[in-house]
Enzyme design. Structure first.
Site, PDB file in Angstrom:
ATOM      1  N   HIS A  41     -38.326 -59.074 -12.579  1.00 42.59           N
ATOM      2  CA  HIS A  41     -38.711 -58.982 -11.177  1.00 42.59           C
ATOM      3  C   HIS A  41     -37.532 -58.927 -10.365  1.00 42.59           C
ATOM      4  CE1 HIS A  41     -42.744 -60.753 -11.860  1.00 42.59           C
ATOM      5  NE2 HIS A  41     -42.226 -61.003 -12.926  1.00 42.59           N
ATOM      6  N   HIS A  44     -40.015 -57.596 -18.941  1.00 39.12           N
ATOM      7  CA  HIS A  44     -39.774 -57.206 -17.297  1.00 39.12           C
ATOM      8  C   HIS A  44     -38.872 -57.871 -16.648  1.00 39.12           C
ATOM      9  CE1 HIS A  44     -43.728 -59.320 -17.236  1.00 39.12           C
ATOM     10  NE2 HIS A  44     -43.055 -59.771 -16.094  1.00 39.12           N
TER      11      HIS A  44
HETATM   12  P1  5GP Z   1     -45.090 -62.018 -14.990  1.00 39.46           P
HETATM   13  O1  5GP Z   1     -45.733 -63.044 -14.540  1.00 39.46           O
HETATM   14  O2  5GP Z   1     -45.566 -61.671 -16.649  1.00 39.46           O
HETATM   15  O3  5GP Z   1     -43.559 -62.446 -15.128  1.00 39.46           O
HETATM   16  O4  5GP Z   1     -45.129 -60.852 -14.111  1.00 39.46           O
HETATM   17  C1  5GP Z   1     -46.162 -59.933 -14.322  1.00 39.46           C
HETATM   18  C2  5GP Z   1     -46.323 -59.111 -12.930  1.00 39.46           C
HETATM   19  O5  5GP Z   1     -47.019 -57.720 -13.087  1.00 39.46           O
HETATM   20  C3  5GP Z   1     -47.120 -59.677 -11.766  1.00 39.46           C
HETATM   21  O6  5GP Z   1     -46.284 -60.025 -10.693  1.00 39.46           O
HETATM   22  C4  5GP Z   1     -48.145 -59.034 -11.522  1.00 39.46           C
HETATM   23  O7  5GP Z   1     -48.519 -58.783  -9.952  1.00 39.46           O
HETATM   24  C5  5GP Z   1     -47.768 -57.675 -11.897  1.00 39.46           C
HETATM   25  N1  5GP Z   1     -48.576 -56.624 -12.880  1.00 39.46           N
HETATM   26  C6  5GP Z   1     -49.621 -56.932 -13.489  1.00 39.46           C
HETATM   27  N2  5GP Z   1     -50.306 -55.861 -13.768  1.00 39.46           N
HETATM   28  C7  5GP Z   1     -49.829 -54.813 -13.044  1.00 39.46           C
HETATM   29  C8  5GP Z   1     -50.096 -53.392 -13.050  1.00 39.46           C
HETATM   30  O8  5GP Z   1     -50.894 -52.920 -13.608  1.00 39.46           O
HETATM   31  N3  5GP Z   1     -49.293 -52.810 -12.136  1.00 39.46           N
HETATM   32  C9  5GP Z   1     -48.350 -53.373 -11.116  1.00 39.46           C
HETATM   33  N4  5GP Z   1     -47.458 -52.429 -10.551  1.00 39.46           N
HETATM   34  N5  5GP Z   1     -47.936 -54.592 -11.382  1.00 39.46           N
HETATM   35  C10 5GP Z   1     -48.786 -55.497 -12.369  1.00 39.46           C
END
Ligand code: 5GP
Ligand code: ZN
Length: 139
Positions: free
Chosen positions: A103, A101
């Protein structure tokens, strides 16, 4: 290419509802549930890839142009003054959901500092050694 145990697979393919900003055949863009700022969005490929290294080239090539479109919409629609594009790979890099993903984080004048680091120190010899190691490891 789905992982039955992956929450982002379920969200990206519409099995779990989300605040969707954009959708096409390859991607769903949703609002992050724990936003760093108002409008913080996540670009989710509909196929499951653990991280950018596992991603298809065709998918990867579309990520930056889509991030730019989302960022422009943040400026036009939310009054953002800029935006960060962040993509974490691996636990030590802050990745918590192991479905690729990106951001896209809108930034507002006077808002809190984020995606920042303290500049370290190096020297020409160390830079040269490091560049050599990286160059030798490139596929
Ligand atoms: P990472 O730390 O893996 O780069 O980012 C994961 C992101 O996914 C975090 O910013 C977290 O807030 C978001 N996130 C985790 N679970 C969910 C979810 O079920 N729905 C949404 N919309 N965001 C999520
Ligand atoms: Zn997945």
């Amino acid at each position: 290419m789905r992982d039955e145990n992956c929450i982002f697979c379920k969200i990206a393919n519409g099995e779990i509802p989300s605040s969707t900003v954009y959708e096409d055949d390859d991607f769903r863009v949703i609002l992050d549930l724990g936003p760093a700022s108002k409008g913080h969005s996540l670009i989710l490929p509909k196929n499951h890839y653990r991280d950018i290294c596992e991603s298809d080239k065709a998918v990867s090539e579309k990520l930056f142009p889509l991030a730019a479109r989302i960022g422009k919409a943040m400026k036009a629609g939310l009054g953002a003054n800029g935006f960060n594009v962040v993509q974490n790979n691996g636990t030590c890099a802050g990745q918590t959901v192991f479905h690729l993903h990106v951001h896209v984080i809108p930034r507002y004048e006077g808002g809190p500092a984020m995606v920042a680091w303290e500049p370290g120190k190096t020297d020409p010899e160390e830079l040269s050694q490091t560049a050599k190691k990286l160059k030798g490891a490139m596929e």
